[in-house]
Design an enzyme around this catalytic site. Structure first.
Site, short mmCIF file in Angstrom:
data_model
loop_
_atom_site.label_atom_id
_atom_site.label_comp_id
_atom_site.label_asym_id
_atom_site.label_seq_id
_atom_site.Cartn_x
_atom_site.Cartn_y
_atom_site.Cartn_z
N SER A 7 33.13 39.02 33.49
CA SER A 7 32.94 40.16 34.37
C SER A 7 31.61 40.85 34.04
O SER A 7 30.56 40.23 34.11
CB SER A 7 34.14 41.11 34.26
OG SER A 7 34.14 42.05 35.30
N GLN A 8 31.64 42.14 33.67
CA GLN A 8 30.38 42.78 33.28
C GLN A 8 29.73 42.03 32.13
O GLN A 8 28.51 41.86 32.10
CB GLN A 8 30.63 44.23 32.86
CG GLN A 8 29.38 44.93 32.33
CD GLN A 8 29.66 46.32 31.85
OE1 GLN A 8 29.47 47.28 32.57
NE2 GLN A 8 30.14 46.44 30.61
N ASP A 62 39.22 36.23 43.54
CA ASP A 62 38.70 37.37 42.80
C ASP A 62 38.23 38.44 43.77
O ASP A 62 37.26 38.25 44.51
CB ASP A 62 37.54 36.90 41.91
CG ASP A 62 37.10 37.96 40.91
OD1 ASP A 62 37.44 39.14 41.10
OD2 ASP A 62 36.41 37.59 39.95
N HIS A 108 40.49 37.73 39.37
CA HIS A 108 39.49 38.09 38.37
C HIS A 108 39.86 37.57 36.98
O HIS A 108 39.00 37.46 36.11
CB HIS A 108 39.31 39.60 38.35
CG HIS A 108 38.04 40.06 37.70
ND1 HIS A 108 36.79 39.59 38.06
CD2 HIS A 108 37.82 40.94 36.68
CE1 HIS A 108 35.86 40.16 37.32
NE2 HIS A 108 36.46 40.98 36.47
#
Length: 338
Positions: A187-188, A273, A310
């Site tokens: 993710s980030q 996602d 996700h």
């Protein structure tokens, strides 16, 4: 949950190469940003961290990030390991901090030296951390919108600089094979790994799963959930700020960084996602290494999870990451203390 990119089937995703806005001064912007901190010694403090883990040793590391600000990290390695170790620098997801040293053990248990970077100013939403972001925060109330009206003020200028400095920090620690350093994140964290891949040209490997900040101009129109949804909610109130926001985002787009990357790369996406739409991850994957000018592009592979969101492939994907990275970095066999 329906596919988050309903107009794009997998075959289309595999060919998806969007034109991503790239500022003319993109390289100059990042060279200048990194030059501002390059003259500072990277390690500020390294002290042993007592834990109840007999097979691992941990240290509490502070290094100088953006502006010389102190950034915290956990450094963990197999106890009693001999010789220089390959290293994995890991970046945490949005709203998370470094937590406690026993929370993320996959990489050190696999035989790597492991540096887990704290996210400045973000901890508390999903996990604990202790690194502040002492700079001004014009813009919205969420990290994704701090300083979003100007690329020089943007939170991700600081966080990406921290991520680059984390690689420098692990290379400055004793017992590291500086030629075998990988960056990894989900993710980030995946977005930060791609940014570092575009800014550091001698990495051994990059592992990015469900990466945030890729094809970001499109992503903010697709996703209503955080973090992209926070940018959308900011623009729903500050309608006049759209041009400035889009300009700022163009300096942190993972696709632009990915185009400049040279290290072998391992990607993963879930086709359902809704946080980081799969097309945005494919946008970075399909253009990975395209701007390097090298006759042979860097090796890359993508793993797709059609019925996952996700969370992606979770443990299945981690096993694939472990096997892929071991083939490139040959981690130390963990046998415990002497």
């Amino acid at each position: 949950m329906p596919y988050s990119d309903p107009a794009l089937a997998l075959a289309e995703l595999e060919r998806y190469v969007p034109t991503v806005a790239e500022p003319e001064d993109f390289d100059q912007f990042w060279r200048g940003t990194l030059a501002e901190v390059a003259t500072r010694p990277v390690l500020v403090d390294v002290r042993p961290e007592p834990t109840d883990l007999r097979l691992l040793d941990s240290w509490d590391v502070t290094f100088a990030g953006f502006g010389g600000d102190p950034v915290r990290a956990w450094y963990t390695r197999p106890a009693g390991a001999r010789g220089p170790l390959p290293a994995v620098v890991e970046y945490a997801g949005y709203g998370r901090g470094r937590g406690l040293p026993h929370e993320r053990l996959t990489w050190p248990v696999a035989g790597y030296a492991h540096l887990l970077m704290d996210n400045r100013g973000q901890a508390g939403q999903h996990g604990a951390g202790d690194t502040a972001d002492p700079h001004g925060r014009p813009g919205g109330p969420w990290p994704a919108t701090w300083g979003i009206l100007d690329p020089h003020d943007y939170h991700y200028r600081r966080l990406i600089t921290d991520a680059v400095r984390a690689v420098e920090a692990v290379r400055a620690l004793p017992g590291i094979d500086t030629g075998r350093v990988a960056v990894v994140g989900n993710s980030q964290g995946g977005g930060l790994a791609l940014a570092v891949a575009g800014l550091v040209d001698d990495l051994a490997a990059v592992l990015a799963t469900a990466p945030f900040l890729c094809d970001v101009q499109r992503a903010i129109t697709l996703s209503d959930v955080s973090p992209y949804g926070e940018i959308g909610r900011y623009l729903a109130v500050h309608r006049e700020a759209e041009d400035a926001v889009r300009r700022t985002l163009s300096y942190v787009d993972g696709v632009t960084f990915a185009r400049r990357a040279t290290a072998p790369a391992h990607f993963g996406v879930g086709l359902r996602d809704s946080v980081c739409p799969p097309s945005t991850g494919f946008a970075a994957y399909n253009q990975y290494g395209a701007a390097t000018g090298r006759p042979v592009p860097p090796q890359r592979e993508m793993h797709v999870y059609p019925f996952n969101g996700h969370e992606g492939g979770e443990a299945v994907h981690v096993r694939r990451q472990l096997r892929w990275l071991a083939a490139r970095l040959a981690p130390t066999e963990v046998t415990g203390q002497d």
